[in-house]
Design an enzyme around this catalytic site. Structure first.
Site: not given
Length: 142
Positions: A22, A30, A108, A130-132
């Site tokens: 945890h 991406d 970033r 920006y698909g991360n």
């Protein structure tokens, strides 16, 4: 083959998810992301979208409830975000964690720092800018 585990979850990814504790974080990166530069533990999921992986991962562990469990990168000055990326991610997230809030957005370079400290990076086939997405694992309920 195991029952109840999505076919997009490779044996290596299943082990990484099981080994995470945890508070550990995993980055669903991406296809443009410099994952190998940022972290020594990189798994390849070429051809898979982040949404496919989210749908496979989220039934396997709970998201953190003490800190932002979802984090995405802010657009760099002069760039624009495609709001459909976050909307599609949240659609999947809410199927598994209805109470989850929208992802926190960070700079970033702060995202890069978090990636360096992450448990692992999964390089996907996601081609949208920006698909991360960073996931923070919570205490898994039984």
């Amino acid at each position: 083959m195991l029952k109840g585990i999505a076919p997009c979850i490779s044996p290596d990814l299943l082990k990484v998810l099981a080994d995470m504790g945890h508070g550990d974080e995993i980055v669903l990166a991406d296809a443009h992301f410099p994952g190998h530069t940022m972290n020594g533990r990189v798994l390849r999921a070429d051809g898979l979208s982040v949404t496919d992986l989210l749908d496979g991962i989220l039934p396997l562990f709970d998201l953190d409830t003490y800190a932002d469990p979802l984090v995405m990168m802010e657009a760099v000055s002069g760039d624009e975000l495609d709001p459909s990326v976050e909307e599609q991610y949240l659609e999947v997230v809410h199927r598994h964690a209805p109470e989850a809030k929208a992802p926190a957005r960070i700079d970033r370079f702060a995202f890069y720092d978090r990636t360096r400290d992450a448990f692992a990076v999964i390089m996907t086939g996601e081609t949208r800018k920006y698909g991360n997405l960073l996931l923070k694992k919570g205490v898994t309920s039984v």
